[in-house]
Write a protein that holds these residues in place. Sequence first.
Motif, mmCIF file in Angstrom:
data_model
loop_
_atom_site.group_PDB
_atom_site.id
_atom_site.type_symbol
_atom_site.label_atom_id
_atom_site.label_comp_id
_atom_site.label_asym_id
_atom_site.label_seq_id
_atom_site.Cartn_x
_atom_site.Cartn_y
_atom_site.Cartn_z
ATOM 1 N N GLY A 186 26.347 42.679 -23.661
ATOM 2 C CA GLY A 186 27.184 42.484 -22.479
ATOM 3 C C GLY A 186 26.448 42.652 -21.164
ATOM 4 N N SER A 187 25.124 42.872 -21.216
ATOM 5 C CA SER A 187 24.411 43.163 -19.972
ATOM 6 C C SER A 187 23.729 41.943 -19.365
ATOM 7 C CB SER A 187 23.368 44.258 -20.208
ATOM 8 O OG SER A 187 22.258 43.739 -20.915
ATOM 9 N N VAL A 188 23.622 40.833 -20.103
ATOM 10 C CA VAL A 188 22.869 39.686 -19.580
ATOM 11 C C VAL A 188 23.711 38.948 -18.542
ATOM 12 C CG1 VAL A 188 21.758 37.506 -20.138
ATOM 13 C CG2 VAL A 188 21.556 39.435 -21.703
ATOM 14 N N GLN A 189 23.152 38.830 -17.326
ATOM 15 C CA GLN A 189 23.849 38.105 -16.259
ATOM 16 C C GLN A 189 22.942 37.007 -15.739
ATOM 17 O OE1 GLN A 189 24.818 41.043 -13.363
ATOM 18 N NE2 GLN A 189 26.579 41.818 -14.532
ATOM 19 N N ARG A 190 23.450 35.796 -15.760
ATOM 20 C CA ARG A 190 22.681 34.684 -15.210
ATOM 21 C C ARG A 190 23.099 34.485 -13.761
ATOM 22 N NH1 ARG A 190 19.956 32.472 -19.398
ATOM 23 N NH2 ARG A 190 20.742 33.257 -21.386
ATOM 24 N N ASN A 191 22.112 34.469 -12.882
ATOM 25 C CA ASN A 191 22.426 34.356 -11.455
ATOM 26 C C ASN A 191 22.728 32.909 -11.080
ATOM 27 O OD1 ASN A 191 21.671 36.963 -11.697
ATOM 28 N ND2 ASN A 191 20.418 36.999 -9.843
ATOM 29 N N ALA A 192 23.265 32.751 -9.885
ATOM 30 C CA ALA A 192 23.740 31.432 -9.445
ATOM 31 C C ALA A 192 22.602 30.431 -9.322
ATOM 32 C CB ALA A 192 24.468 31.570 -8.108
ATOM 33 N N ASP A 193 21.367 30.894 -9.056
ATOM 34 C CA ASP A 193 20.265 29.938 -8.891
ATOM 35 C C ASP A 193 19.880 29.274 -10.217
ATOM 36 O OD1 ASP A 193 19.035 31.955 -10.235
ATOM 37 O OD2 ASP A 193 17.496 32.369 -8.716
ATOM 38 N N GLY A 194 20.394 29.786 -11.326
ATOM 39 C CA GLY A 194 20.186 29.103 -12.597
ATOM 40 C C GLY A 194 18.959 29.531 -13.354
ATOM 41 N N ILE A 195 17.998 30.195 -12.709
ATOM 42 C CA ILE A 195 16.802 30.582 -13.449
ATOM 43 C C ILE A 195 16.589 32.093 -13.483
ATOM 44 C CG2 ILE A 195 15.519 28.419 -13.134
ATOM 45 C CD1 ILE A 195 13.994 29.916 -10.869
ATOM 46 N N THR A 196 17.316 32.829 -12.684
ATOM 47 C CA THR A 196 17.120 34.280 -12.668
ATOM 48 C C THR A 196 18.143 34.944 -13.590
ATOM 49 O OG1 THR A 196 16.444 34.103 -10.371
ATOM 50 C CG2 THR A 196 16.963 36.295 -11.184
ATOM 51 N N ILE A 197 17.656 35.823 -14.458
ATOM 52 C CA ILE A 197 18.592 36.584 -15.274
ATOM 53 C C ILE A 197 18.322 38.071 -15.082
ATOM 54 C CG2 ILE A 197 18.928 34.791 -17.024
ATOM 55 C CD1 ILE A 197 17.120 36.455 -18.856
ATOM 56 N N ASP A 198 19.394 38.834 -15.178
ATOM 57 C CA ASP A 198 19.312 40.294 -15.154
ATOM 58 C C ASP A 198 19.864 40.820 -16.461
ATOM 59 O OD1 ASP A 198 18.434 41.312 -12.473
ATOM 60 O OD2 ASP A 198 19.958 39.849 -11.851
ATOM 61 N N VAL A 226 16.725 50.542 -18.884
ATOM 62 C CA VAL A 226 16.020 50.062 -17.700
ATOM 63 C C VAL A 226 16.576 48.692 -17.334
ATOM 64 C CG1 VAL A 226 13.793 49.269 -16.815
ATOM 65 C CG2 VAL A 226 13.899 51.320 -18.243
ATOM 66 N N PRO A 227 16.943 48.483 -16.062
ATOM 67 C CA PRO A 227 17.361 47.135 -15.649
ATOM 68 C C PRO A 227 16.139 46.226 -15.494
ATOM 69 C CG PRO A 227 17.489 48.657 -13.807
ATOM 70 C CD PRO A 227 17.062 49.476 -14.993
ATOM 71 N N GLY A 247 21.887 42.317 -27.857
ATOM 72 C CA GLY A 247 21.851 43.037 -29.128
ATOM 73 C C GLY A 247 20.589 42.766 -29.923
ATOM 74 N N GLN A 248 19.632 42.057 -29.318
ATOM 75 C CA GLN A 248 18.392 41.722 -30.010
ATOM 76 C C GLN A 248 17.214 42.381 -29.290
ATOM 77 O OE1 GLN A 248 18.768 40.240 -32.721
ATOM 78 N NE2 GLN A 248 20.695 39.143 -32.549
ATOM 79 N N GLY A 249 16.110 42.461 -29.989
ATOM 80 C CA GLY A 249 14.920 43.052 -29.392
ATOM 81 C C GLY A 249 14.237 42.082 -28.445
ATOM 82 N N ALA A 250 13.629 42.623 -27.389
ATOM 83 C CA ALA A 250 12.869 41.790 -26.459
ATOM 84 C C ALA A 250 11.748 42.627 -25.866
ATOM 85 C CB ALA A 250 13.763 41.244 -25.343
ATOM 86 N N VAL A 251 10.698 41.938 -25.453
ATOM 87 C CA VAL A 251 9.551 42.588 -24.818
ATOM 88 C C VAL A 251 9.320 41.905 -23.486
ATOM 89 C CG1 VAL A 251 7.084 43.072 -24.999
ATOM 90 C CG2 VAL A 251 8.504 43.146 -27.050
#
Lengths: 239, 160
Positions: B62-74, B84-85, B99-103
């Motif tokens: 539930g933490s992934v947010q796609r910003n309005a510019d279309g390429i930035t994600i938080d 960590v954000p 819910g998946q691993g990322a580096v």
Amino acid sequence: MHRFANPQRFLSIARPLTPWLVGVGILLVLAGAYAGLLLTPPDARQGDSARILYVHVPAAWLGMAGWGSISIAALMQLVWRHPLAGLAARALAMPGALFTAICLATGSIWGRPTWGTWWEWDGRLTSMLVLLFLYMGFIAFTNLDGGKGAISRPAAIYALVGAINLPIINRSVVWWNSLHQPSSITIGKSAIAGELLWPLGLTFFGFSMLFAAIVLMRMRRFLADARNEARLRRMAVEY
Amino acid sequence: MKPKQQRLILAGLAIIAIIGAGLLASVAMRQQAAYFYSPSEARAAHIAPGTSARLGGMVERGSVQRNADGITIDFLLTDGRATVPVRYQGIVPDLFGEGQGAVADGHFDANGRFVADRILAKHDENYMPPQMGQMPTHNGGDSLVVDGANSGAPREGQNK
């Protein structure tokens, strides 16, 4: 083990065994490839790219088992002076290096679509690359003396020292944070669902048989070389 | 003592010494050989803002947010103890997901946010057919929990 150290007895077993290993090995690999490509469902997350594991996992196993066998053969040569042990170590080096390279290549091809990178200096990847370099060093070492007969004592010691890399490869995903996932198959349990797992058994035993056949053929070739040389030497004395 | 036994003892001692040296080296390299910091390790290490670092963990659900510019994600990267954000501009791998691993490769900014230049997806050791993977209780990615807490957890609630 000592019973098989006699070259004549070894040949009487290796000669009839080789065609069986080649034949059954090829059949198992073909069956495993067919099943792994066409019969099993794709993986839930990775889709079809996970099918490469039917080659990647046996190659990793044989790359590591190859070096394990080389170091055991080196120990037998150092301690018991078995005439065949050095030949076995010599014969194991090339196929071991080959399967290590296959493991690295398939891992790289697999890593691009899943992780998003061809190569990372991760503990597992790096230690496996070190294993390939160890093989190359060992092959160079065993070619220094003309590539015949027992391996030299420094080469045998090198093989034993190199064996320390095997537990490091195995534990690298546990000791250190790594990009590579932990082992799917540990003693007694598998994190691979049965529907996806069974072709791995076919390719695992198939590639292992082909590996054994290559090693036996190379050992027979080395023995034949030695015999030829002895004959030439005898002839040179007689004339 | 026969020479054969002498050689055996010598080889045995040498092998024990080699294994000991290897184990000591591995323990000593625990930090240096790690591929990434987990969020709690990164916090404990007090990495200075602007220093290159690599951070790995689970993408919080539930933490992934796609910003309005279309390429930035938080999104939030967590290891269960610290979070960590992370901000990233670019294309993420197909396997990247909640819910998946990322580096993430990048650096911390002055506000404690991790700015990533590159995102890699981690996958876990579980392989299963699609219909099993869609079950809501699927615990994929748990293997990323550090300190050997493996995702040996049974995959409960799967229908056959």
